[in-house]
Design an enzyme around this catalytic site. Structure first.
Site, mmCIF file in Angstrom:
data_model
loop_
_atom_site.group_PDB
_atom_site.id
_atom_site.type_symbol
_atom_site.label_atom_id
_atom_site.label_comp_id
_atom_site.label_asym_id
_atom_site.label_seq_id
_atom_site.Cartn_x
_atom_site.Cartn_y
_atom_site.Cartn_z
ATOM 1 C CE1 TYR A 143 -26.300 18.964 -15.542
ATOM 2 C CE2 TYR A 143 -26.809 20.463 -13.735
ATOM 3 C CZ TYR A 143 -26.769 20.185 -15.095
ATOM 4 O OH TYR A 143 -27.190 21.138 -15.999
ATOM 5 C CG ASP A 237 -20.232 21.397 -8.583
ATOM 6 O OD1 ASP A 237 -20.598 22.458 -8.033
ATOM 7 O OD2 ASP A 237 -20.774 20.926 -9.606
ATOM 8 C CE LYS A 265 -28.726 24.269 -8.142
ATOM 9 N NZ LYS A 265 -27.932 23.162 -8.604
#
Ligand code: PLP
Length: 427
Positions: A143, A237, A265
């Site tokens: 994702y 990523d 994050k």
């Protein structure tokens, strides 16, 4: 005991689609009503009914020091007093960029954005701008946020161009995205046979969005080689793994280097921050230095920068945190595995730094298809539901990883394992 959450959810559903601002929060894959959170404190969440939970989600990763860390809180309050946003440069951005750049040998410059979605979207644009090519390779189960060209599912088969996985995404956009199977070298090679116009591979080098599924060293090495051979860039990523899997993210424990790294994050410590970073040659293509356009009104927001900066500096001055967090993660999952075996339940567990994962499965899954095939989702749903009732808050889907924070104690973990033991007797 969830009465207030249930009515809060009903109210929310009247004015917010599905009652939530991000679909996973609605608990659709495990059933039940999501607890509405009132506050957090260290390892714990408290909901509007007054229930207390040990929080193994930590806002899906950002809160490595748990809720309401005093240093981060103080930095945010002090910075906010000087103004919330200027839309002009501040020294905080340079300071946070410096902290990030110092961690990676092959990264010179960083650009800040406000979410992981923006980070990956911009990294892909940059890769296309640098290479002058159009197609990208994405792996099933990874994702990278919700931008159009990444919302793809297998079209006419794997290793070919994807089809939109959501209405609203034009097929004209996903036709530039080749979808490949994770950890499948042959499949990846086929992608390069099917297109001579590949700008980049984007990958979670340690996937945390199909449960915790690390890429093999061999697979990442082939990703690197194929990119080099075909003049494509490799995007790691690290929105989830950055400053989570180790102080140097996934890159700190892997043998392969990416060309562009995306962050999110942990670098915002709970504030909306994302970033992408690369060598000065690659980043030099970005506007205003170069011609690849990218911008953001709130990018590099001072309050968010202050939160991230405090968090990263704390991590850097206490690098042993990662060993401690991993020991806790191992304690948790090996405890869960032990009680699972005792209760005749197949459970596969793994950790990477402060990340952990467990699958109700008899074999270890290595890609999305295997996660879907091997795992008992019904059993997970029931487990999740019962654990919530006992005060343990796990991610509400088998496709999500778990996160350890410094505030979760050995006692919390031991209590969690014995609660799991009880529940597994009837699972
Ligand atoms: C969470 C995540 C994203 C998206 O970040 P948002 O801040 O939710 O937009 C992208 N990539 C990975 C690997 C993630 O875990």
């Amino acid at each position: 005991m969830f009465d207030k959450s249930i009515s809060a959810y009903d109210e929310a559903c009247k004015v917010i689609p599905g009652g939530v601002d991000s679909p996973v929060r609605a608990f659709k894959s495990v059933g039940g009503t999501p607890p509405f959170i009132q506050r957090g404190e260290g390892a714990y969440l408290f909901d509007v009914d007054g229930n207390k939970y040990v929080d193994f989600v930590q806002s899906w990763g950002p809160l490595i020091f748990g809720h309401c860390d005093k240093d981060i809180e103080e930095a945010v309050i002090q910075t906010a007093k000087n103004g919330l946003s200027f839309g002009a440069p501040t020294e905080l951005e340079t300071q946070l960029a410096t902290e990030i750049v110092e961690m990676y040998d092959y990264i010179d410059k960083v650009r800040f954005v406000s979410s992981g979605t923006e980070a990956t979207m911009s990294a892909i644009r940059l890769a296309r701008g640098v290479t002058g090519k159009n197609d990208i390779i994405k792996f099933e189960g990874c994702y990278h946020g919700h931008s159009d060209s990444l919302l793809v599912q297998a079209g006419s088969g794997m290793a070919t161009f994807g089809a939109p996985s959501s209405p609203g995404v034009p097929a004209d956009l996903t036709k530039h995205t080749l979808l490949s199977e994770y950890n499948n070298i042959e499949n990846l090679k086929k992608c390069f046979e099917n297109s001579s116009d590949i700008a980049c591979i984007i990958i979670e080098p340690i996937a945390g969005n199909m449960g915790l599924v690390p890429a093999s060293d061999e697979f990442l090495k082939v990703c690197r080689e194929l990119c080099d051979e075909h003049g494509a860039l490799l995007i790691f990523d690290e929105v989830m793994t950055g400053f989570r899997a180790s102080l140097k993210g996934a890159s700190g424990i892997l043998k392969t280097q990416g060309d562009i790294i995306t962050f999110g994050k942990v670098i915002g410590a709970g504030m909306p921050v994302g970033a992408f970073a690369a060598s000065k040659e690659i980043m030099g293509h970005l506007s205003p230095e170069g011609t690849v356009y990218q911008a953001g009104t709130l990018s590099g927001n001072p309050v968010a920068m202050a939160a991230g900066l405090t968090s990263l500096r704390k991590l850097k001055s206490n690098p042993e945190i990662y060993e401690t967090l991993n020991a806790k993660a191992v304690k948790l999952v090996s405890g869960l595995k032990e009680v699972a075996i005792k209760n005749n339940i197949g459970l596969q567990v793994d950790t990477r730094g402060s990340m952990f994962g467990f699958f109700f499965a008899d074999k270890v899954p290595t890609n999305f298809k295997e996660v879907s095939e091997f795992c008992d989702f019904q059993r997970f749903g029931k487990f999740h539901h019962e654990m919530i009732k006992k005060g343990f808050y796990f991610a509400c889907s088998q496709y999500e990883a778990g996160f350890m924070c410094t505030e979760i104690s050995d006692e919390d973990i031991e209590a969690c394992i014995s609660a799991a033991d009880e529940i597994m007797k009837n699972l």
